[in-house]
Design an enzyme around this catalytic site. Structure first.
Site, mmCIF file in Angstrom:
data_model
loop_
_atom_site.group_PDB
_atom_site.id
_atom_site.type_symbol
_atom_site.label_atom_id
_atom_site.label_comp_id
_atom_site.label_asym_id
_atom_site.label_seq_id
_atom_site.Cartn_x
_atom_site.Cartn_y
_atom_site.Cartn_z
ATOM 1 N N LYS A 224 5.147 36.659 -21.811
ATOM 2 C CA LYS A 224 6.145 35.906 -20.989
ATOM 3 C C LYS A 224 5.565 34.790 -20.123
ATOM 4 O O LYS A 224 4.377 34.564 -19.798
ATOM 5 C CB LYS A 224 6.981 36.860 -20.132
ATOM 6 C CG LYS A 224 7.978 37.766 -21.091
ATOM 7 C CD LYS A 224 8.840 38.608 -20.399
ATOM 8 C CE LYS A 224 9.973 39.081 -21.434
ATOM 9 N NZ LYS A 224 10.705 40.069 -20.956
ATOM 10 N N ARG A 258 7.458 46.974 -24.912
ATOM 11 C CA ARG A 258 7.954 46.027 -25.723
ATOM 12 C C ARG A 258 7.018 44.780 -25.925
ATOM 13 O O ARG A 258 6.739 43.745 -24.968
ATOM 14 C CB ARG A 258 9.331 45.692 -25.536
ATOM 15 C CG ARG A 258 9.998 44.788 -26.284
ATOM 16 C CD ARG A 258 11.482 44.267 -25.704
ATOM 17 N NE ARG A 258 12.335 43.547 -26.682
ATOM 18 C CZ ARG A 258 12.102 42.259 -26.749
ATOM 19 N NH1 ARG A 258 11.240 41.355 -26.295
ATOM 20 N NH2 ARG A 258 12.605 41.376 -27.746
HETATM 21 C C1 PT1 Z 1 12.780 42.779 -22.135
HETATM 22 C C2 PT1 Z 1 13.232 41.997 -23.107
HETATM 23 C C3 PT1 Z 1 14.157 42.336 -24.211
HETATM 24 N N1 PT1 Z 1 12.840 40.555 -23.300
HETATM 25 C C4 PT1 Z 1 14.330 44.440 -22.884
HETATM 26 N N2 PT1 Z 1 14.680 43.648 -23.802
HETATM 27 C C5 PT1 Z 1 13.341 39.608 -24.158
HETATM 28 N N3 PT1 Z 1 14.561 45.566 -22.832
HETATM 29 C C6 PT1 Z 1 14.288 40.274 -25.314
HETATM 30 C C7 PT1 Z 1 9.719 34.209 -20.107
HETATM 31 O O1 PT1 Z 1 9.867 34.352 -19.006
HETATM 32 O O2 PT1 Z 1 11.884 42.464 -21.289
HETATM 33 N N4 PT1 Z 1 13.355 44.135 -22.077
HETATM 34 N N5 PT1 Z 1 14.580 41.380 -24.949
HETATM 35 C C8 PT1 Z 1 12.988 38.439 -24.350
HETATM 36 N N6 PT1 Z 1 13.316 37.512 -23.203
HETATM 37 C C9 PT1 Z 1 12.360 36.723 -22.319
HETATM 38 C C10 PT1 Z 1 12.615 36.619 -21.116
HETATM 39 C C11 PT1 Z 1 11.485 36.201 -23.028
HETATM 40 C C12 PT1 Z 1 11.839 35.760 -20.517
HETATM 41 C C13 PT1 Z 1 10.727 35.294 -22.236
HETATM 42 C C14 PT1 Z 1 10.648 35.137 -21.091
HETATM 43 O O3 PT1 Z 1 8.771 33.681 -20.831
#
Ligand code: PT1
Length: 280
Positions: A224, A258
């Site tokens: 992230k 995850r």
């Molecule tokens: C998560 C999650 C998810 N993240 C759960 N499900 C994502 N339960 C999708 C960045 O800052 O943490 N928990 N499903 C993906 N979402 C992101 C959000 C991807 C922020 C990247 C960032 O780079």
């Protein structure tokens, strides 16, 4: 419907593999698609690789929720996700999770044999609580401030850990009132979802505050942008920091990780557990 899936026994930490059912996903669109068309053989090979590398759960999602992502139609989301859910159920013994906020997809995935609903909107969409309850699946309730499109604009909290814990408490109560059994509920503070770097660091440092709510904690920190902000690393250079964050999450009580990088994270979990076994 198997309630006591061996891959969902949380007496040891579990590894959830990210499967992006998004043909345009720049990181791994090529893994499952030929152009914009799903390639069944690529999917089977990809799922088998995740099994071989040590995944416990396959988390299949058709809506990008990265910062700035735009929404997808319900039909498009179903068309993207269901064929992969079906293959995952048929071809593997792993627990299958759908990363969705869409009630219709929750119900269809449950009929196809999925085990978990992973909802970044914590069952807030109209009909989602009812769909999740009637499915009898596990649910992961995640905290997000705002929507993926605008969540990073100017996130603000009174006290981030308190605010997130209070939100999760409310969603846990709503879920139980809707008829979801407490032993089917997981929670997630939602790293990167409407949080500044400082918010994310504080949430992880104080993760035990979330764990104290009494439900298994899932964390998603893999690759992230907080790592980019801390270290100035591009996406493909974020594995070492992702592993460090994964271990710190386990140390602070997380039960499900995850992640993108299964083999590397499996090694890290296994050494963590080997040491934990000698720790009273
Ligand atoms: C998560 C999650 C998810 N993240 C759960 N499900 C994502 N339960 C999708 C960045 O800052 O943490 N928990 N499903 C993906 N979402 C992101 C959000 C991807 C922020 C990247 C960032 O780079």
């Amino acid at each position: 419907m198997s309630v006591n899936h061996p891959k969902l026994d949380l007496s040891s930490p579990k590894l959830m593999a990210i499967v992006n059912a998004t043909p345009d996903s720049f990181s791994d669109g090529g893994l499952l698609y030929h152009g914009r068309k799903l390639d069944q053989n690529k999917v089977k090979a990809r799922l088998q690789l995740l099994v071989d590398e040590g995944a416990d759960i396959l988390d299949i999602g058709g809506e990008s929720t990265r910062p700035g992502a735009s929404p997808v139609s319900e039909q498009e989301e179903l068309d993207r996700v269901m064929p992969i859910v079906e293959l995952a159920v048929q071809e593997t013994d792993l627990a299958v999770s759908v990363d969705t906020s869409t009630p219709r997809l929750m119900l269809e995935a449950a009929s196809a044999g999925a085990h978990i609903i992973n909802d970044v909107r914590a069952l807030a969409r109209e009909g989602a609580l009812e769909a999740a309850a009637s499915s009898s699946l596990f649910v992961c309730l995640m905290h997000m401030q705002g929507t993926p499109t605008n969540m990073q604009d100017n996130p603000t909290y009174d006290q981030v850990n308190n605010d997130v814990a209070n939100f999760l408490k409310q969603r846990i109560d709503m879920s139980q009132q809707a008829g979801i059994a407490p032993e089917k509920i997981w929670i997630d503070p939602g790293f990167g979802f409407g949080k500044t770097l400082q918010h994310n660091l504080m949430l992880l440092a104080q993760l035990p505050m979330i764990e104290q709510l009494g439900f298994p904690v899932l964390v998603g920190l893999s690759r992230k942008s907080l790592i980019g902000h801390l270290l100035g690393r591009d996406l493909e250079e974020r594995l070492p920091a992702s592993l460090a964050l994964a271990m710190m999450s386990l140390e602070r009580g997380a039960k499900i990780l995850r992640v993108h990088d299964i083999q590397a994270t499996r090694d890290a979990i296994d050494v963590f557990c080997a040491v934990s076994d000698h720790d009273q």
